[in-house]
Design an enzyme around this catalytic site. Sequence first.
Site, PDB file in Angstrom:
ATOM      1  N   CYS B  86     -28.543 -18.895  27.584  1.00  0.00           N
ATOM      2  CA  CYS B  86     -28.545 -20.359  27.451  1.00  0.00           C
ATOM      3  C   CYS B  86     -27.270 -20.935  28.067  1.00  0.00           C
ATOM      4  CB  CYS B  86     -28.744 -20.741  25.979  1.00  0.00           C
ATOM      5  SG  CYS B  86     -29.231 -22.460  25.759  1.00  0.00           S
ATOM      6  N   HIS B 194     -33.524 -17.357  24.066  1.00  0.00           N
ATOM      7  CA  HIS B 194     -32.589 -16.730  23.138  1.00  0.00           C
ATOM      8  C   HIS B 194     -33.163 -15.470  22.496  1.00  0.00           C
ATOM      9  CE1 HIS B 194     -29.562 -19.982  22.792  1.00  0.00           C
ATOM     10  NE2 HIS B 194     -30.576 -20.789  23.055  1.00  0.00           N
ATOM     11  N   GLU B 196     -31.498 -13.295  20.924  1.00  0.00           N
ATOM     12  CA  GLU B 196     -30.748 -13.039  19.684  1.00  0.00           C
ATOM     13  C   GLU B 196     -31.315 -13.800  18.491  1.00  0.00           C
ATOM     14  OE1 GLU B 196     -29.853 -15.057  22.015  1.00  0.00           O
ATOM     15  OE2 GLU B 196     -28.741 -16.775  21.203  1.00  0.00           O
TER      16      GLU B 196
END
Lengths: 80, 220
Positions: B86, B194, B196
């Site tokens: 990002c 993302h 994560e």
Amino acid sequence: MRAKITITLKNGVLDPQGAAIESALAGLGFEGAEGVRQGKVIEMKLAETDEAAARAKAEDMCKKLLANPVMENYAIEILA
Amino acid sequence: MKTAVIVFPASNCDRDIAVALEQATGAKPAMVWHGDTDLPDADFYALPGGFSYGDYLRAGAMAAKSPIMQAVIDKAKAGAPVIGVCNGFQVLCETGLLPGALMRNAGLDFVCRTVALRVENNQSIFTRGFEKGAYVNFPVAHHDGNYYADDETLDRLEGEGRVAFRYVDNPNGSARDIAGLINDSGNVLGMMPHPERVISPLLGGTDGAAFFKGLIEAVS
């Protein structure tokens, strides 16, 4: 000296913000406004007293930080 | 296995990616402040998501020039694996480690939802854990994720197999549906989605856990 740096998107790069402004202007009844593009203006005072030196410094700033050559052009005005 | 996460002012996914890396490696990453100039020795470096420096000037522009980034650039050029997620992707583009730029989303909306991605290249250290053509679901949350590069650059990137992930349903206007991109030496990945954020069923998905497991195995 003062520097006024105008940063604009290169031709052909999509400008969704410019398109939204154009559409809002049309909504307000402003007819015939086309090709609206949004950019930014950065102004500063420079310690240099020589125009060429001031321009060279502003140019260096544009290359290193102020503009992204991938999608932006810049124009520098040096003012007294 | 040592990892490090660079923390900028207004990074907001630094702890998320730290948790993901700890889950994959069993060791806490070093958290490195943007104002530092010395980078701890690590096997893997991560630039997290967020809005570094308030996205002032251009997303990622100021972070790319922060003191620590020169050390990150040197490490990346020496072959160390680096990921930018990002805002981290925006920073990587602004440093020139990755080509192109990330611009305002074509629809002007901030896009915050889970999107499907297709794994375009599974030969990279970052994607070796997936089958080529596999689909993964990662969340996106950005205002400036519209990938732009000129046609010549895009042709070259595609020709060299450097598109790691493509959007199945493009959420932001990115050129050629590009969601993630690898550098020419194969050790730097930038991606808007993302991974994560999906490392546990509690978070709504585990595709991200597979992503980090695969890449940590590849760089171990």
